[in-house]
Design an enzyme around this catalytic site. Structure first.
Site, PDB file in Angstrom:
ATOM      1  N   HIS A  21       6.405  11.040  -6.837  1.00 59.44           N
ATOM      2  CA  HIS A  21       7.599  10.411  -6.248  1.00 59.44           C
ATOM      3  C   HIS A  21       8.404  11.418  -5.423  1.00 59.44           C
ATOM      4  O   HIS A  21       9.606  11.275  -5.268  1.00 59.44           O
ATOM      5  CB  HIS A  21       8.473   9.756  -7.329  1.00 59.44           C
ATOM      6  N   ASP A  29       6.930  12.411  -2.313  1.00 63.45           N
ATOM      7  CA  ASP A  29       6.480  12.337  -0.905  1.00 63.45           C
ATOM      8  C   ASP A  29       7.462  11.569  -0.032  1.00 63.45           C
ATOM      9  O   ASP A  29       7.748  11.977   1.088  1.00 63.45           O
ATOM     10  CB  ASP A  29       5.034  11.829  -0.765  1.00 63.45           C
ATOM     11  N   SER A  54      -5.675   5.412  -6.256  1.00 64.66           N
ATOM     12  CA  SER A  54      -5.633   5.195  -4.809  1.00 64.66           C
ATOM     13  C   SER A  54      -6.907   4.625  -4.210  1.00 64.66           C
ATOM     14  O   SER A  54      -7.379   5.069  -3.170  1.00 64.66           O
ATOM     15  CB  SER A  54      -5.252   6.482  -4.075  1.00 64.66           C
ATOM     16  N   ASP A  67      -1.154   9.673  -0.513  1.00 66.14           N
ATOM     17  CA  ASP A  67      -2.467   9.169  -0.913  1.00 66.14           C
ATOM     18  C   ASP A  67      -3.471   9.216   0.242  1.00 66.14           C
ATOM     19  O   ASP A  67      -4.620   9.629   0.079  1.00 66.14           O
ATOM     20  CB  ASP A  67      -2.355   7.737  -1.426  1.00 66.14           C
ATOM     21  N   TYR A  82       9.198   0.163  -7.069  1.00 65.02           N
ATOM     22  CA  TYR A  82       8.962   1.267  -6.128  1.00 65.02           C
ATOM     23  C   TYR A  82      10.009   1.258  -5.012  1.00 65.02           C
ATOM     24  O   TYR A  82      10.612   2.283  -4.691  1.00 65.02           O
ATOM     25  CB  TYR A  82       7.549   1.138  -5.554  1.00 65.02           C
TER      26      TYR A  82
HETATM   27  P1  ADP Z   1      -4.792   1.645  -6.489  1.00 66.87           P
HETATM   28  O1  ADP Z   1      -4.627   2.134  -5.086  1.00 66.87           O
HETATM   29  O2  ADP Z   1      -4.019   2.417  -7.488  1.00 66.87           O
HETATM   30  O3  ADP Z   1      -6.228   1.507  -6.906  1.00 66.87           O
HETATM   31  P2  ADP Z   1      -3.493  -0.679  -5.397  1.00 66.87           P
HETATM   32  O4  ADP Z   1      -2.909  -1.883  -6.033  1.00 66.87           O
HETATM   33  O5  ADP Z   1      -2.631   0.184  -4.545  1.00 66.87           O
HETATM   34  O6  ADP Z   1      -4.161   0.178  -6.561  1.00 66.87           O
HETATM   35  O7  ADP Z   1      -4.718  -1.088  -4.503  1.00 66.87           O
HETATM   36  C1  ADP Z   1      -5.718  -1.933  -5.007  1.00 66.87           C
HETATM   37  C2  ADP Z   1      -6.035  -2.984  -3.970  1.00 66.87           C
HETATM   38  O8  ADP Z   1      -6.744  -2.367  -2.868  1.00 66.87           O
HETATM   39  C3  ADP Z   1      -6.956  -4.065  -4.474  1.00 66.87           C
HETATM   40  O9  ADP Z   1      -6.244  -5.097  -5.086  1.00 66.87           O
HETATM   41  C4  ADP Z   1      -7.629  -4.517  -3.191  1.00 66.87           C
HETATM   42  O10 ADP Z   1      -6.775  -5.376  -2.467  1.00 66.87           O
HETATM   43  C5  ADP Z   1      -7.763  -3.223  -2.418  1.00 66.87           C
HETATM   44  N1  ADP Z   1      -9.053  -2.550  -2.687  1.00 66.87           N
HETATM   45  C6  ADP Z   1      -9.236  -1.362  -3.269  1.00 66.87           C
HETATM   46  N2  ADP Z   1     -10.553  -1.049  -3.364  1.00 66.87           N
HETATM   47  C7  ADP Z   1     -11.226  -2.072  -2.825  1.00 66.87           C
HETATM   48  C8  ADP Z   1     -12.627  -2.367  -2.622  1.00 66.87           C
HETATM   49  N3  ADP Z   1     -13.581  -1.524  -3.005  1.00 66.87           N
HETATM   50  N4  ADP Z   1     -12.930  -3.531  -2.012  1.00 66.87           N
HETATM   51  C9  ADP Z   1     -11.975  -4.373  -1.613  1.00 66.87           C
HETATM   52  N5  ADP Z   1     -10.664  -4.175  -1.799  1.00 66.87           N
HETATM   53  C10 ADP Z   1     -10.275  -3.039  -2.383  1.00 66.87           C
HETATM   54 MG    MG Z   2      -2.783   2.162  -3.995  1.00 68.92          MG
END
Ligand code: ADP
Ligand code: MG
Length: 379
Positions: free
Chosen positions: A34, A36, A126, A173, A225
């Site tokens: 937190h 950045d 991420s 990220d 956030y």
């Molecule tokens: P984090 O970045 O912590 O994993 P987020 O909620 O920021 O979690 O991002 C997750 C979202 O990113 C998923 O709900 C989807 O919309 C998208 N996403 C991430 N990886 C994929 C993937 N391999 N294929 C399709 N969508 C993805």
């Molecule tokens: Mg994310």
């Protein structure tokens, strides 16, 4: 899945061969949470886990997207119709990247893209940045875009998430996914974007870093956030500085005395002490005293839990169980309210600490990791 199987997966979806494949990693933030969006300091490293994209250009103006990790088949979007707020679901991340590249003046048209990923989705590691960065790298390289640095690529991805997806995220990220190098943590000063690759060779020191995904994401995370960010900006305004980054560590008490309420004081204390912790970790790593970063990581967790108030019972359980079982340090990583914690342990204690964490939170998914490479072309 091997490269050959990944190529076949693309062919099965789109009925032709891809022109190439790219990969971009998820990340763990070692310290600097937190900070950045407060123009401060962060120190992430890339995970060996990546999101891959196999891509072929199209000349009919369509963007067609498919992910092995998502139900719902191919998402088809006319490139000319892309606009903020118009795309639903996971496809808005890659659509946002393409729209933002075009807004920035890059001549990028349609494409077929097939993704798969080993980054846990929604685990605070991420996967979203990995998805953005792999898309941006693939599209710019395929279209021969010249002169775009990795940092600029990351800034475009951040802007796409801010503008098109509508999430006010900082640039850590995407920068981590685009710019990290194997065997290093990335020291990034978000103001001015000065980068330094800091050697972080855990194995050589007889250490392990466990990533423990709690597999929870509490529903209020996204709204919280924005409020935290607004609170930090309000505190900076009261203090008459451009960002909380500008409050020096030795000026912290004076700043706290000048703030009108407890919430702004807590937010400020976290950001100022967290920037200081990044500098402490940097100095320790530079001095080869890697073990000693443990207590600094733990202090970061306490600050996120008590001052910034973005931890949750599951993350606290993991951290407490790890420390009680002899870990050198542990903290939540990422935005909070769920997601993952990291645990630094002596190699000899890895099994015992891992077992203690699993006993405390049976749903946890954990793995030991080392810093991997940043985004790259595979073939
Ligand atoms: P984090 O970045 O912590 O994993 P987020 O909620 O920021 O979690 O991002 C997750 C979202 O990113 C998923 O709900 C989807 O919309 C998208 N996403 C991430 N990886 C994929 C993937 N391999 N294929 C399709 N969508 C993805
Ligand atoms: Mg994310």
């Amino acid at each position: 899945m091997t490269d050959a199987a990944f190529e076949i997966a693309f062919k099965n979806v789109f009925g032709r061969a891809p022109e190439g494949a790219w990969a971009a990693p998820g990340r763990v933030n070692l310290i600097g949470e937190h900070t950045d969006y407060n123009d401060g300091l962060v120190m992430p490293f890339a995970l060996p886990h990546t999101t891959r994209a196999a891509v072929a250009r199209r000349d009919d103006g369509l963007l067609r997207l498919h992910s092995a990790d998502m139900d719902g088949g191919v998402v088809e979007l006319p490139v000319a119709d892309l606009a903020p707020g118009t795309t639903e679901g996971w496809a808005r991340y890659p659509a946002a990247v393409l729209w933002t590249l075009r807004q920035a003046g890059h001549a990028i048209g349609g494409a077929d893209i097939h993704y798969d990923s080993t980054v846990p989705v929604g685990g605070g590691l991420s996967s979203s940045a990995a998805l953005q960065v792999v898309t941006a790298l693939a599209l710019t390289e395929l279209h021969g875009v010249q002169g775009l640095s990795r940092q600029e690529l990351a800034l475009l991805c951040q802007s796409s998430e801010n503008t098109y997806v509508g999430a006010p995220v900082g640039v850590m990220d995407q920068t981590a996914s685009a710019c990290c190098t194997e065997g290093h943590a990335l020291h990034l000063d978000v103001r001015g974007l000065a980068q330094r690759q800091v050697p972080f060779d855990l194995a050589a020191e007889g250490l392990r870093l466990l990533v423990c995904d709690t597999r929870v994401k509490h529903a209020h995370a996204d709204g919280a956030y924005g409020k935290l960010r607004a609170g930090c900006e309000a505190a900076a305004e009261v203090l008459g500085v451009p960002a909380l980054r500008d409050v020096a560590y030795d000026g912290l008490q004076a700043a706290l005395d000048a703030l009108p309420d407890d919430r702004l004081r807590r937010l400020t204390r976290h950001v100022v002490t967290e920037n200081q912790r990044v500098e402490e970790v940097l100095a320790l790593l530079d001095a080869g005293r890697t073990r000693e970063i443990g207590p600094v990581l733990t202090a970061g967790h306490v600050s996120l839990r008590d001052d910034f108030q973005v931890s949750c019972p599951e993350l606290d359980l993991v951290v407490e169980a790890a420390l009680a079982a002899g870990a050198l340090g542990a903290r939540m990583t990422g935005g909070g309210f769920g997601g993952s914690a990291i645990v630094l342990v002596e190699a000899a204690d890895e099994a015992a600490v891992g077992a203690a964490v699993a006993a405390a939170l049976p749903q946890v998914r954990q793995f030991a990791t080392v810093p991997g490479p940043g985004a790259r072309r595979l073939w």
